[in-house]
Design an enzyme around this catalytic site. Structure first.
Site, PDB file in Angstrom:
ATOM      1  N   LYS A  13       0.839  -1.207   0.000  1.00  0.00           N
ATOM      2  CA  LYS A  13       0.000   0.000   0.000  1.00  0.00           C
ATOM      3  C   LYS A  13       0.878   1.263   0.000  1.00  0.00           C
ATOM      4  O   LYS A  13       0.630   2.190  -0.760  1.00  0.00           O
ATOM      5  CB  LYS A  13      -0.929   0.025   1.229  1.00  0.00           C
ATOM      6  CG  LYS A  13      -1.849  -1.169   1.344  1.00  0.00           C
ATOM      7  CD  LYS A  13      -2.855  -1.003   2.471  1.00  0.00           C
ATOM      8  CE  LYS A  13      -2.248  -0.956   3.856  1.00  0.00           C
ATOM      9  NZ  LYS A  13      -1.653  -2.227   4.305  1.00  0.00           N
ATOM     10  N   ARG A  88      -9.372   1.239   9.167  1.00  0.00           N
ATOM     11  CA  ARG A  88      -9.044  -0.134   9.534  1.00  0.00           C
ATOM     12  C   ARG A  88     -10.168  -0.806  10.312  1.00  0.00           C
ATOM     13  O   ARG A  88     -10.051  -1.973  10.661  1.00  0.00           O
ATOM     14  CB  ARG A  88      -7.795  -0.139  10.413  1.00  0.00           C
ATOM     15  CG  ARG A  88      -6.487  -0.437   9.679  1.00  0.00           C
ATOM     16  CD  ARG A  88      -5.392  -0.297  10.708  1.00  0.00           C
ATOM     17  NE  ARG A  88      -4.192  -1.015  10.463  1.00  0.00           N
ATOM     18  CZ  ARG A  88      -3.098  -0.508   9.883  1.00  0.00           C
ATOM     19  NH1 ARG A  88      -3.107   0.708   9.404  1.00  0.00           N
ATOM     20  NH2 ARG A  88      -2.021  -1.235   9.791  1.00  0.00           N
ATOM     21  N   ARG A 127      12.383  -7.333   4.275  1.00  0.00           N
ATOM     22  CA  ARG A 127      12.483  -5.908   4.612  1.00  0.00           C
ATOM     23  C   ARG A 127      13.379  -5.708   5.833  1.00  0.00           C
ATOM     24  O   ARG A 127      14.211  -4.801   5.858  1.00  0.00           O
ATOM     25  CB  ARG A 127      11.061  -5.382   4.902  1.00  0.00           C
ATOM     26  CG  ARG A 127      10.940  -3.895   4.846  1.00  0.00           C
ATOM     27  CD  ARG A 127       9.506  -3.461   4.683  1.00  0.00           C
ATOM     28  NE  ARG A 127       8.642  -3.959   5.751  1.00  0.00           N
ATOM     29  CZ  ARG A 127       7.332  -4.105   5.615  1.00  0.00           C
ATOM     30  NH1 ARG A 127       6.751  -3.829   4.478  1.00  0.00           N
ATOM     31  NH2 ARG A 127       6.606  -4.541   6.620  1.00  0.00           N
ATOM     32  N   ARG A 139      11.470  -1.581  11.810  1.00  0.00           N
ATOM     33  CA  ARG A 139      10.295  -1.129  12.566  1.00  0.00           C
ATOM     34  C   ARG A 139      10.099  -2.038  13.761  1.00  0.00           C
ATOM     35  O   ARG A 139      10.289  -3.248  13.663  1.00  0.00           O
ATOM     36  CB  ARG A 139       9.054  -1.197  11.664  1.00  0.00           C
ATOM     37  CG  ARG A 139       8.856   0.026  10.817  1.00  0.00           C
ATOM     38  CD  ARG A 139       7.774  -0.161   9.792  1.00  0.00           C
ATOM     39  NE  ARG A 139       6.489  -0.604  10.324  1.00  0.00           N
ATOM     40  CZ  ARG A 139       5.345  -0.528   9.656  1.00  0.00           C
ATOM     41  NH1 ARG A 139       5.339  -0.018   8.430  1.00  0.00           N
ATOM     42  NH2 ARG A 139       4.224  -0.959  10.182  1.00  0.00           N
ATOM     43  N   ARG A 150      -0.358  -8.840  13.619  1.00  0.00           N
ATOM     44  CA  ARG A 150      -0.948  -7.773  12.798  1.00  0.00           C
ATOM     45  C   ARG A 150      -1.854  -8.371  11.716  1.00  0.00           C
ATOM     46  O   ARG A 150      -2.892  -7.799  11.382  1.00  0.00           O
ATOM     47  CB  ARG A 150       0.157  -6.908  12.169  1.00  0.00           C
ATOM     48  CG  ARG A 150       0.825  -5.988  13.202  1.00  0.00           C
ATOM     49  CD  ARG A 150       2.164  -5.474  12.727  1.00  0.00           C
ATOM     50  NE  ARG A 150       2.083  -4.628  11.559  1.00  0.00           N
ATOM     51  CZ  ARG A 150       3.053  -4.468  10.659  1.00  0.00           C
ATOM     52  NH1 ARG A 150       4.193  -5.122  10.783  1.00  0.00           N
ATOM     53  NH2 ARG A 150       2.891  -3.666   9.652  1.00  0.00           N
TER      54      ARG A 150
HETATM   55  P1  AMP Z   1       0.875   0.692   9.234  1.00  0.00           P
HETATM   56  O1  AMP Z   1       2.120   1.475   8.978  1.00  0.00           O
HETATM   57  O2  AMP Z   1      -0.291   1.145   8.420  1.00  0.00           O
HETATM   58  O3  AMP Z   1       1.103  -0.797   9.162  1.00  0.00           O
HETATM   59  O4  AMP Z   1       0.458   0.991  10.760  1.00  0.00           O
HETATM   60  C1  AMP Z   1       1.335   0.687  11.820  1.00  0.00           C
HETATM   61  C2  AMP Z   1       0.563   0.616  13.133  1.00  0.00           C
HETATM   62  O5  AMP Z   1      -0.035   1.894  13.423  1.00  0.00           O
HETATM   63  C3  AMP Z   1      -0.592  -0.363  13.180  1.00  0.00           C
HETATM   64  O6  AMP Z   1      -0.173  -1.692  13.466  1.00  0.00           O
HETATM   65  C4  AMP Z   1      -1.446   0.234  14.312  1.00  0.00           C
HETATM   66  O7  AMP Z   1      -0.854  -0.008  15.568  1.00  0.00           O
HETATM   67  C5  AMP Z   1      -1.319   1.726  14.029  1.00  0.00           C
HETATM   68  N1  AMP Z   1      -2.342   2.205  13.070  1.00  0.00           N
HETATM   69  C6  AMP Z   1      -2.103   2.737  11.837  1.00  0.00           C
HETATM   70  N2  AMP Z   1      -3.255   3.068  11.231  1.00  0.00           N
HETATM   71  C7  AMP Z   1      -4.245   2.736  12.089  1.00  0.00           C
HETATM   72  C8  AMP Z   1      -5.662   2.810  12.026  1.00  0.00           C
HETATM   73  N3  AMP Z   1      -6.294   3.287  10.947  1.00  0.00           N
HETATM   74  N4  AMP Z   1      -6.371   2.371  13.105  1.00  0.00           N
HETATM   75  C9  AMP Z   1      -5.757   1.890  14.200  1.00  0.00           C
HETATM   76  N5  AMP Z   1      -4.424   1.766  14.318  1.00  0.00           N
HETATM   77  C10 AMP Z   1      -3.664   2.185  13.278  1.00  0.00           C
END
Ligand code: AMP
Length: 195
Positions: A13, A88, A127, A139, A150
């Site tokens: 994404k 989400r 990664r 990360r 996740r």
């Molecule tokens: P991502 O980089 O999109 O994988 O997001 C990393 C982490 O940020 C996720 O595992 C959640 O802990 C938090 N996070 C990001 N976007 C959201 C969202 N829309 N709702 C809830 N938690 C989020």
């Protein structure tokens, strides 16, 4: 256009959102990036969410909806935005529909990047290795155990959104296992077909 890039962690994404920003000028709105920036800057929000991100849990709907509500009123979102990692949950999607409607806007397209779990796990491994080889720190949520968590959070809370947007007739599914350029081409075709 307002586009949601949809898919599990590691589906590509972020990569495709950045390409879309370059090609079409719509900014990438990644709640994950925004939350990581807050953690890095040590803001009160960052301190509140740091442990949640590390565990791979979701932060509250109120937090991310608040962040997005502020962000979409900025001038660069006038012609549209690419939502990456948001919404989400169903509650987030409903809040997003509501806030866009108040501004006489809507989500135009939801692009689902479909990738097998096994490939997601391999990509995450790759990664981490590449980041470490470059002397960087991976990360905090890129460990194999956290990635599996996740993924389970994705299937439980986020995947149901496909039905939510499916009922609105907005979902186009893209083969996220194709090479990056092929995914970019498929996304461009979906967007152009929608116009
Ligand atoms: P991502 O980089 O999109 O994988 O997001 C990393 C982490 O940020 C996720 O595992 C959640 O802990 C938090 N996070 C990001 N976007 C959201 C969202 N829309 N709702 C809830 N938690 C989020």
């Amino acid at each position: 256009m307002n586009i949601v890039l949809f898919g599990p962690p590691g589906a590509g994404k972020g990569t495709q959102a950045k390409i879309l920003t370059e090609q079409r000028g719509w900014p990438q709105l990644s709640t994950g990036d925004m939350l990581r920036a807050a953690v890095k800057a040590g803001t009160p929000l960052g301190k509140q969410v740091e442990a949640i991100l590390t565990k791979g849990e979701l932060v509250t709907d109120a937090i991310v909806v608040g962040i997005i509500a502020e962000r979409i009123d900025q001038a660069d979102c006038r012609d549209g935005a690419v939502f990456d990692g948001f919404p989400r949950t169903i509650a987030q999607a409903e809040a997003l529909d509501g806030m866009l409607a108040e501004r006489a806007k809507k989500i135009d397209l939801v692009l689902e990047l479909k990738v097998d779990d096994q490939v997601l796990i391999q990509r995450a491994d790759q990664r981490v290795k590449e980041t470490v080889a470059k002397g960087g720190a991976p990360r905090s949520d890129d460990t194999p155990e956290t990635l599996k968590h996740r993924l389970s959070v994705y299937y439980k809370n986020t995947a149901p959104l496909l039905h939510f947007y499916g009922r609105q007739g907005k979902v186009v599914t893209i083969d996220g296992m194709a090479p990056i350029e092929a995914v970019t081409t498929a996304i461009a075709a979906a967007i152009d077909a929608h116009k």
